[in-house]
Design an enzyme around this catalytic site. Structure first.
Site, PDB file in Angstrom:
ATOM      1  N   SER A 140       0.871  -1.179   0.000  1.00 38.92           N
ATOM      2  CA  SER A 140       0.000   0.000   0.000  1.00 38.92           C
ATOM      3  C   SER A 140       0.904   1.224   0.000  1.00 38.92           C
ATOM      4  O   SER A 140       2.071   1.138   0.398  1.00 38.92           O
ATOM      5  CB  SER A 140      -0.844  -0.007   1.274  1.00 38.92           C
ATOM      6  OG  SER A 140      -1.481   1.240   1.451  1.00 38.92           O
ATOM      7  N   TYR A 153      -2.085   0.553  10.600  1.00 39.82           N
ATOM      8  CA  TYR A 153      -2.104  -0.020   9.245  1.00 39.82           C
ATOM      9  C   TYR A 153      -0.778   0.277   8.540  1.00 39.82           C
ATOM     10  O   TYR A 153      -0.198  -0.601   7.900  1.00 39.82           O
ATOM     11  CB  TYR A 153      -3.282   0.573   8.475  1.00 39.82           C
ATOM     12  CG  TYR A 153      -3.457   0.060   7.061  1.00 39.82           C
ATOM     13  CD1 TYR A 153      -3.572  -1.309   6.792  1.00 39.82           C
ATOM     14  CD2 TYR A 153      -3.533   0.948   5.983  1.00 39.82           C
ATOM     15  CE1 TYR A 153      -3.756  -1.771   5.491  1.00 39.82           C
ATOM     16  CE2 TYR A 153      -3.724   0.494   4.682  1.00 39.82           C
ATOM     17  CZ  TYR A 153      -3.827  -0.866   4.439  1.00 39.82           C
ATOM     18  OH  TYR A 153      -4.008  -1.318   3.156  1.00 39.82           O
TER      19      TYR A 153
HETATM   20  P1  NDP Z   1     -11.079  -6.376   0.819  1.00 38.92           P
HETATM   21  O1  NDP Z   1     -11.462  -6.142   2.240  1.00 38.92           O
HETATM   22  O2  NDP Z   1     -12.129  -6.346  -0.240  1.00 38.92           O
HETATM   23  O3  NDP Z   1     -10.324  -7.766   0.676  1.00 38.92           O
HETATM   24  C1  NDP Z   1      -9.520  -8.307   1.653  1.00 38.92           C
HETATM   25  C2  NDP Z   1      -9.330  -9.769   1.317  1.00 38.92           C
HETATM   26  O4  NDP Z   1      -8.441 -10.343   2.282  1.00 38.92           O
HETATM   27  C3  NDP Z   1     -10.624 -10.557   1.379  1.00 38.92           C
HETATM   28  O5  NDP Z   1     -10.693 -11.404   0.254  1.00 38.92           O
HETATM   29  C4  NDP Z   1     -10.496 -11.371   2.656  1.00 38.92           C
HETATM   30  O6  NDP Z   1     -11.136 -12.616   2.477  1.00 38.92           O
HETATM   31  C5  NDP Z   1      -8.993 -11.550   2.739  1.00 38.92           C
HETATM   32  N1  NDP Z   1      -8.511 -11.839   4.069  1.00 38.92           N
HETATM   33  C6  NDP Z   1      -8.583 -11.041   5.168  1.00 38.92           C
HETATM   34  N2  NDP Z   1      -8.066 -11.682   6.236  1.00 38.92           N
HETATM   35  C7  NDP Z   1      -7.658 -12.904   5.784  1.00 38.92           C
HETATM   36  C8  NDP Z   1      -7.052 -14.017   6.400  1.00 38.92           C
HETATM   37  N3  NDP Z   1      -6.751 -14.047   7.696  1.00 38.92           N
HETATM   38  N4  NDP Z   1      -6.768 -15.107   5.632  1.00 38.92           N
HETATM   39  C9  NDP Z   1      -7.081 -15.112   4.328  1.00 38.92           C
HETATM   40  N5  NDP Z   1      -7.653 -14.093   3.686  1.00 38.92           N
HETATM   41  C10 NDP Z   1      -7.953 -13.008   4.422  1.00 38.92           C
HETATM   42  O7  NDP Z   1      -9.948  -5.306   0.523  1.00 38.92           O
HETATM   43  P2  NDP Z   1      -9.203  -4.840  -0.816  1.00 38.92           P
HETATM   44  O8  NDP Z   1      -9.499  -5.729  -1.936  1.00 38.92           O
HETATM   45  O9  NDP Z   1      -9.454  -3.401  -0.940  1.00 38.92           O
HETATM   46  O10 NDP Z   1      -7.687  -5.024  -0.357  1.00 38.92           O
HETATM   47  C11 NDP Z   1      -6.869  -6.086  -0.772  1.00 38.92           C
HETATM   48  C12 NDP Z   1      -5.437  -5.811  -0.343  1.00 38.92           C
HETATM   49  O11 NDP Z   1      -5.019  -4.555  -0.890  1.00 38.92           O
HETATM   50  C13 NDP Z   1      -5.239  -5.692   1.168  1.00 38.92           C
HETATM   51  O12 NDP Z   1      -3.989  -6.233   1.499  1.00 38.92           O
HETATM   52  C14 NDP Z   1      -5.261  -4.187   1.397  1.00 38.92           C
HETATM   53  O13 NDP Z   1      -4.581  -3.826   2.571  1.00 38.92           O
HETATM   54  C15 NDP Z   1      -4.556  -3.712   0.142  1.00 38.92           C
HETATM   55  N6  NDP Z   1      -4.823  -2.332  -0.232  1.00 38.92           N
HETATM   56  C16 NDP Z   1      -6.113  -1.849  -0.347  1.00 38.92           C
HETATM   57  C17 NDP Z   1      -6.329  -0.517  -0.664  1.00 38.92           C
HETATM   58  C18 NDP Z   1      -7.694   0.077  -0.749  1.00 38.92           C
HETATM   59  O14 NDP Z   1      -7.789   1.336  -0.734  1.00 38.92           O
HETATM   60  N7  NDP Z   1      -8.768  -0.682  -0.854  1.00 38.92           N
HETATM   61  C19 NDP Z   1      -5.187   0.388  -0.929  1.00 38.92           C
HETATM   62  C20 NDP Z   1      -3.898  -0.236  -0.814  1.00 38.92           C
HETATM   63  C21 NDP Z   1      -3.738  -1.532  -0.484  1.00 38.92           C
HETATM   64  P3  NDP Z   1     -11.924 -13.455   3.589  1.00 38.92           P
HETATM   65  O15 NDP Z   1     -12.566 -12.458   4.522  1.00 38.92           O
HETATM   66  O16 NDP Z   1     -12.900 -14.253   2.805  1.00 38.92           O
HETATM   67  O17 NDP Z   1     -10.874 -14.290   4.236  1.00 38.92           O
END
Ligand code: NDP
Length: 255
Positions: A140, A153
């Site tokens: 990020s 974060y």
């Molecule tokens: P979402 O919340 O839509 O997706 C997060 C994903 O992570 C989900 O699929 C969730 O699946 C999974 N996840 C969370 N905890 C676990 C775990 N313990 N084990 C396995 N899977 C897990 O967020 P985004 O798509 O927006 O973000 C994706 C990535 O990009 C993250 O790392 C986020 O920090 C990063 N990011 C996002 C930004 C934004 O502005 N949105 C900006 C910069 C980076 P499930 O709950 O089914 O396990």
């Protein structure tokens, strides 16, 4: 070094929503067999079905990246692995350093850093054996700088950034490259809602007045582009922001 023959396999963590789901779609379209992993089985199964119905190769594997035994079982279930996209992660809370809950900090470190460590360690032998492996870390812009209310974060994402940077140093000379994609503001369905524990009003404020935040697809296309460069080309670190965002704290809002 040559790539193993047959369909290359890409493992995507956090493929049940947002950037992970979009990345799985892009990599499937690029010819990879995608292994969709996340904790929510119904979502990854539905996406795997959608992709297979469209003629792609995809399968779902339920995984909590913080569970090392489960991560090792995933690694053991794979015949090969050419690409790993470490995407699972996210933010919890936006409190100041003075008021933040240490349990949130711990959880963010656990998922964003230790989760990435577990999956990367477990799949590195297969990635190396592929002859042209790729590790992607979705960090990020919070992994490169900070902002008020973002320390927990940002600390975790700085950890993910350091993991990627150090791994690149340590495995130079092996046939594995390490790509870090650092997105700024991306409007995904769940990221901000998870951060604010289901408070959709607070979540909406994150994007208020911003003409065009990045979409999950914008990031996914960038990941697919980086992954499909020739194996000797390493997109080391790529920062991706919407045009309306000049830094973590400088965002143009039309309010
Ligand atoms: P979402 O919340 O839509 O997706 C997060 C994903 O992570 C989900 O699929 C969730 O699946 C999974 N996840 C969370 N905890 C676990 C775990 N313990 N084990 C396995 N899977 C897990 O967020 P985004 O798509 O927006 O973000 C994706 C990535 O990009 C993250 O790392 C986020 O920090 C990063 N990011 C996002 C930004 C934004 O502005 N949105 C900006 C910069 C980076 P499930 O709950 O089914 O396990």
């Amino acid at each position: 070094m040559t790539t193993a023959a047959g369909t290359p396999v890409a493992v995507v963590t956090g493929a049940s929503s947002g950037i992970g789901a979009a990345t799985a779609r892009e990599l499937a379209a690029a010819g990879y067999e995608v292994v969709l992993t996340a904790r929510r089985e119904d979502r990854i199964r539905a996406l795997a079905d959608e992709l297979t119905s469209a003629g792609h190769r995809a399968r779902a594997h339920v995984l909590d990246v913080t569970d090392r035994a489960a991560v090792d079982a995933l690694a053991a279930s794979l015949d090969r692995c050419d690409v790993l996209v470490n995407n699972a992660g996210g933010a919890l809370g936006a409190e100041t350093v003075a008021t933040g809950d240490p349990a949130d900090w711990q959880r963010m470190y656990e998922v964003n850093v230790i989760g990435t460590l577990h999956v990367t360690q477990a799949l590195l032998p297969a990635l190396t054996a592929s002859g042209a492996g790729t590790v992607v870390v979705i960090s990020s812009t919070a992994g490169l700088d900070t902002y008020e209310g973002g320390a927990g974060y940002a600390a975790a994402k700085h950890g993910a950034h350091v993991l990627a940077k150090t791994l690149r140093l340590e495995i130079v000379g092996t046939p594995v490259r390490v790509i870090e994609i650092a997105p700024g503001m991306v409007r995904t369905e769940e990221f901000a809602t998870t951060r604010f524990r289901g408070d959709t009003e607070k979540a909406a404020k994150v994007y208020a007045g911003v003409a065009e935040p990045l979409t999950a697809r914008d990031v996914a296309e960038t990941v697919a582009w980086a992954v499909t460069r020739p194996a000797h080309v390493n997109v080391d670190l790529l920062v991706l922001r919407p045009r309306a965002q000049a830094s973590n704290t400088k965002v143009h809002r039309e309010l």
